[in-house]
Scaffold this motif. Structure first.
Motif, mmCIF file in Angstrom:
data_model
loop_
_atom_site.group_PDB
_atom_site.id
_atom_site.type_symbol
_atom_site.label_atom_id
_atom_site.label_comp_id
_atom_site.label_asym_id
_atom_site.label_seq_id
_atom_site.Cartn_x
_atom_site.Cartn_y
_atom_site.Cartn_z
ATOM 1 N N ALA A 161 0.833 -1.213 0.000
ATOM 2 C CA ALA A 161 0.000 0.000 0.000
ATOM 3 C C ALA A 161 0.861 1.253 0.000
ATOM 4 C CB ALA A 161 -0.933 -0.009 1.222
ATOM 5 N N GLY A 162 1.968 1.202 0.749
ATOM 6 C CA GLY A 162 2.874 2.351 0.817
ATOM 7 C C GLY A 162 3.471 2.683 -0.535
ATOM 8 N N LYS A 163 3.860 1.677 -1.287
ATOM 9 C CA LYS A 163 4.501 1.903 -2.590
ATOM 10 C C LYS A 163 3.475 2.149 -3.701
ATOM 11 C CE LYS A 163 8.870 1.377 -1.588
ATOM 12 N NZ LYS A 163 9.733 2.575 -1.574
ATOM 13 N N ALA A 164 2.324 1.475 -3.622
ATOM 14 C CA ALA A 164 1.335 1.569 -4.706
ATOM 15 C C ALA A 164 0.445 2.792 -4.527
ATOM 16 C CB ALA A 164 0.487 0.300 -4.749
ATOM 17 N N PRO A 186 5.607 -13.456 -1.554
ATOM 18 C CA PRO A 186 4.412 -12.639 -1.819
ATOM 19 C C PRO A 186 4.143 -12.581 -3.326
ATOM 20 C CG PRO A 186 6.281 -11.227 -1.217
ATOM 21 C CD PRO A 186 6.771 -12.650 -1.145
ATOM 22 N N LEU A 187 2.876 -12.688 -3.697
ATOM 23 C CA LEU A 187 2.517 -12.653 -5.127
ATOM 24 C C LEU A 187 1.933 -11.280 -5.464
ATOM 25 C CD1 LEU A 187 0.918 -16.226 -5.502
ATOM 26 C CD2 LEU A 187 3.312 -15.524 -5.862
ATOM 27 N N PHE A 188 2.827 -10.318 -5.660
ATOM 28 C CA PHE A 188 2.362 -8.953 -5.951
ATOM 29 C C PHE A 188 1.701 -8.868 -7.331
ATOM 30 C CE2 PHE A 188 5.639 -8.094 -2.673
ATOM 31 C CZ PHE A 188 4.806 -7.502 -1.738
ATOM 32 N N VAL A 201 11.044 -1.984 -7.708
ATOM 33 C CA VAL A 201 10.170 -1.779 -6.542
ATOM 34 C C VAL A 201 9.596 -3.128 -6.083
ATOM 35 C CG1 VAL A 201 7.994 -0.746 -5.765
ATOM 36 C CG2 VAL A 201 9.635 0.623 -7.066
ATOM 37 N N LEU A 202 9.185 -3.962 -7.036
ATOM 38 C CA LEU A 202 8.634 -5.277 -6.680
ATOM 39 C C LEU A 202 9.677 -6.157 -5.995
ATOM 40 C CD1 LEU A 202 6.413 -5.984 -9.820
ATOM 41 C CD2 LEU A 202 5.639 -5.513 -7.485
ATOM 42 N N THR A 203 10.917 -6.070 -6.482
ATOM 43 C CA THR A 203 12.006 -6.829 -5.853
ATOM 44 C C THR A 203 12.219 -6.350 -4.418
ATOM 45 O OG1 THR A 203 13.039 -7.041 -8.016
ATOM 46 C CG2 THR A 203 14.426 -7.524 -6.106
ATOM 47 N N ALA A 204 12.218 -5.037 -4.245
ATOM 48 C CA ALA A 204 12.429 -4.473 -2.906
ATOM 49 C C ALA A 204 11.266 -4.838 -1.972
ATOM 50 C CB ALA A 204 12.585 -2.959 -3.001
ATOM 51 N N LEU A 205 10.038 -4.810 -2.483
ATOM 52 C CA LEU A 205 8.861 -5.166 -1.666
ATOM 53 C C LEU A 205 8.917 -6.631 -1.234
ATOM 54 C CD1 LEU A 205 5.817 -3.463 -3.460
ATOM 55 C CD2 LEU A 205 6.660 -3.000 -1.134
ATOM 56 N N THR A 209 9.276 -7.926 2.635
ATOM 57 C CA THR A 209 8.310 -8.862 3.229
ATOM 58 C C THR A 209 9.053 -10.063 3.816
ATOM 59 O OG1 THR A 209 6.696 -8.162 1.566
ATOM 60 C CG2 THR A 209 6.206 -10.202 2.753
ATOM 61 N N GLN A 210 10.036 -10.572 3.067
ATOM 62 C CA GLN A 210 10.796 -11.737 3.540
ATOM 63 C C GLN A 210 11.619 -11.412 4.784
ATOM 64 O OE1 GLN A 210 12.868 -12.550 -0.158
ATOM 65 N NE2 GLN A 210 11.340 -14.098 -0.771
#
Ligand code: APR
Length: 317
Positions: A161-164, A186-188, A201-205, A209-210
């Motif tokens: 939510a913070g990034k999107a 996580p399945l973004f 950004v997806l890699t960082a998210l 999470t991990q």
């Protein structure tokens, strides 16, 4: 509303106390049974003064475990030790595996039909340990055993939510795999609402999470690991289980369960909950290339954690 007894084992701990509070606020609970090896009379007296539906009882020590469990519909297990300085991961594993083993032997005897929500770490291994114990006792029902991975989902939602830049309350993100490090996937690509995020950004998210657990351990600077957010996540998953038991349709949560959709015996997936626990383990759905790569990394790591749990059980420890 049906009568439902919920037992919390390890109720006086860092996770156990806020979890006890949150379950006392749940109107689906009629009886709240708080068990620990210490301090439960105090926690039960304190929580018991809250004017919500459930009756609260505290039980302390092995001799009161049977009473704590008798008639339970749902047992939540946050008992264990968090990692302390000087302790190796193996030390932690051996202590918590022993605690979980003894608690599950008692569950098999006193409330064999209850749903089990396992929080004690390492969940990737403690769930297989519980399964082995229930099998040995002849009471194993794969539909009733859950490793709680809800905190990974909670974190993925918050970080996404913070990034999107979307309202956090509207976000949904499935998280599959296991409950430690790179086994958390996580399945973004399936997140809602969808946002156009870059690969970086997806890699960082994914990484955040991990590493969510470590982020909290470091911020707490030697004073423990996630307790409040874990209690919140535990209460959320328990509520979903109770709704399922009560026949509320289409309750779906991610959870680490016996797997029919991967070659691994246990795998966190989207699970439809119902009157008997797991009603259906849902397909993983379409994965992005990045997630497919992540899944290949999950498998060997998760496999070895599962084998570690099974080996512990067969070592006679
Ligand atoms: N039966 C019941 N309770 C027990 C037992 C047992 N055999 N052994 C220990 N406990 C209790 C402790 O007395 C304590 O109240 O479990 C509680 C654990 O609380 P904390 O030490 O504060 O640990 P916490 O941070 O809550 O974490 C507990 O959950 O997420 C995992 O990695 C975490 O495995 C750890 C567990």
């Amino acid at each position: 509303v049906p009568q439902r007894k919920v037992a919390i084992l390890g109720a006086a701990g860092g996770i156990g106390q806020p979890l006890s509070l949150l379950m006392k606020l749940n109107p689906l609970v009629s009886s709240l049974s708080l068990f620990d090896i210490a301090n439960t009379p105090g926690v039960a007296a304190d929580v018991g003064h809250i004017n919500t539906r459930s009756e609260v009882a505290g039980y302390m020590g092995d001799e009161e475990l049977a009473k704590a469990l008798k008639g339970a519909d749902l047992v939540i297990i946050p008992a264990g030790v968090p990692r302390k300085p000087g302790m190796t991961r193996d030390d932690l594993f051996n202590i918590n595996a022993g605690i979980v083993k003894n608690l599950c032997i008692a569950i098999a005897e006193h409330c064999p039909h209850a749903l089990i929500n396992m929080i004690s770490n390492p969940v990737n291994s403690t769930v297989p340990i519980a399964a082995e114990i229930f099998k040995k006792a002849g009471v194993y029902d794969e539909k009733k055993l859950f490793g709680v991975t809800t905190l990974d989902v909670v974190r993925a939602k918050t970080f996404y939510a913070g990034k999107a830049n979307v309202p956090v309350a509207e976000v949904n993100v499935p998280v599959i795999g296991g409950h430690a490090g790179i086994t958390i996937l996580p399945l973004f690509s399936q997140a809602t609402p969808q946002a156009n995020l870059s690969d970086d950004v997806l890699t960082a998210l994914t990484k955040r999470t991990q590493d969510g657990g470590t982020e909290v351990v470091e911020a707490k600077a030697g004073k423990g690991s996630a307790t409040l957010s874990m209690a919140y996540a535990g209460a959320l998953f328990a509520d979903a289980c109770l709704k399922g038991l009560n026949g509320v349709p289409d309750v779906v949560e991610c959870s680490y369960v016996q797997s029919t959709i991967t070659e691994l015996p246990f795998f966190a997936s989207k699970v439809r909950l119902g009157k008997n626990g797991t009603e259906e383990v849902l397909d993983l759905g379409p994965l992005s290339d990045f997630e497919k790569q992540g899944l290949e990394a999950v498998k060997p790591e998760l496999k070895s954690s599962i084998e570690k749990g099974v080996k512990f059980m067969h070592s006679g420890a």
